[in-house]
Design an enzyme around this catalytic site. Structure first.
Site, PDB file in Angstrom:
ATOM      1  N   GLU A  63      37.913  42.674  29.889  1.00 40.48           N
ATOM      2  CA  GLU A  63      39.038  41.867  30.380  1.00 40.48           C
ATOM      3  C   GLU A  63      40.344  42.305  29.726  1.00 40.48           C
ATOM      4  O   GLU A  63      41.388  42.354  30.379  1.00 40.48           O
ATOM      5  CB  GLU A  63      38.786  40.381  30.137  1.00 40.48           C
ATOM      6  CG  GLU A  63      39.810  39.476  30.786  1.00 40.48           C
ATOM      7  CD  GLU A  63      39.831  39.588  32.305  1.00 40.48           C
ATOM      8  OE1 GLU A  63      40.944  39.727  32.869  1.00 40.48           O
ATOM      9  OE2 GLU A  63      38.756  39.538  32.929  1.00 40.48           O
ATOM     10  N   GLU A  70      46.598  46.346  34.275  1.00 37.42           N
ATOM     11  CA  GLU A  70      47.487  45.581  35.154  1.00 37.42           C
ATOM     12  C   GLU A  70      48.928  45.632  34.661  1.00 37.42           C
ATOM     13  O   GLU A  70      49.852  45.791  35.449  1.00 37.42           O
ATOM     14  CB  GLU A  70      47.020  44.131  35.249  1.00 37.42           C
ATOM     15  CG  GLU A  70      45.780  43.958  36.100  1.00 37.42           C
ATOM     16  CD  GLU A  70      45.295  42.519  36.147  1.00 37.42           C
ATOM     17  OE1 GLU A  70      45.828  41.662  35.396  1.00 37.42           O
ATOM     18  OE2 GLU A  70      44.378  42.260  36.934  1.00 37.42           O
TER      19      GLU A  70
END
Length: 150
Positions: A63, A70
């Protein structure tokens, strides 16, 4: 040596920023806490504990990598919109694939009706623990949903 020690501070700052800005990271962190709270009811051997910690660490680490990707491709120039989107999707897919594998492993590891019975007995004998669990679930929901900065 100072740079080596400072690198731990940078890493901790990165985790802290993920806690502040990433709802999925906060959700996975809360899920990890509840998994760890359930583990004592199952009487795991050391290898099973290791598997639980590897799964938790793997999901959280992926994550963090997904969030980093991102951020790195957050605002591409028009020529790179599509490749940036593909990179973000693939990073999210990595988290999904590993999480599915961990969920399947978790079902295999935690599917023990006797342990579920021990949990039931514990919470029926200790009403305060059930109340604390309910309160912690409400607090966890607020923690996951309440942060800003995503």
């Amino acid at each position: 040596m100072r740079a080596f020690i400072a690198s731990f501070g940078y890493a901790a700052r990165g985790v802290g920023r993920a806690v502040q800005a990433e709802r999925n990271f906060r959700f996975e962190l809360c899920a990890a806490v509840y998994v760890l709270l359930a583990c004592p009811f199952f009487g795991f051997a050391p290898a099973e504990w290791a598997l639980v910690f590897l799964c938790i660490g793997g999901v959280l680490a992926l994550e963090l990598v997904n969030s980093a990707i991102e951020r790195a491709v957050e605002d591409p120039d028009p020529a790179h919109w599509r490749p940036a989107g593909v990179a973000k999707d693939m990073a999210a897919g990595a988290v999904l694939v590993f999480s599915i594998g961990c969920a399947v492993g978790g079902v295999l590891l935690f599917w023990d009706t006797a342990a579920f019975g021990r949990m039931w007995d514990f919470f029926t004998r200790h009403w305060w623990a059930l109340a604390a669990l309910a309160a912690s679930l409400a607090a966890a929901g607020a923690f996951v949903a309440g942060q800003k900065g995503e």
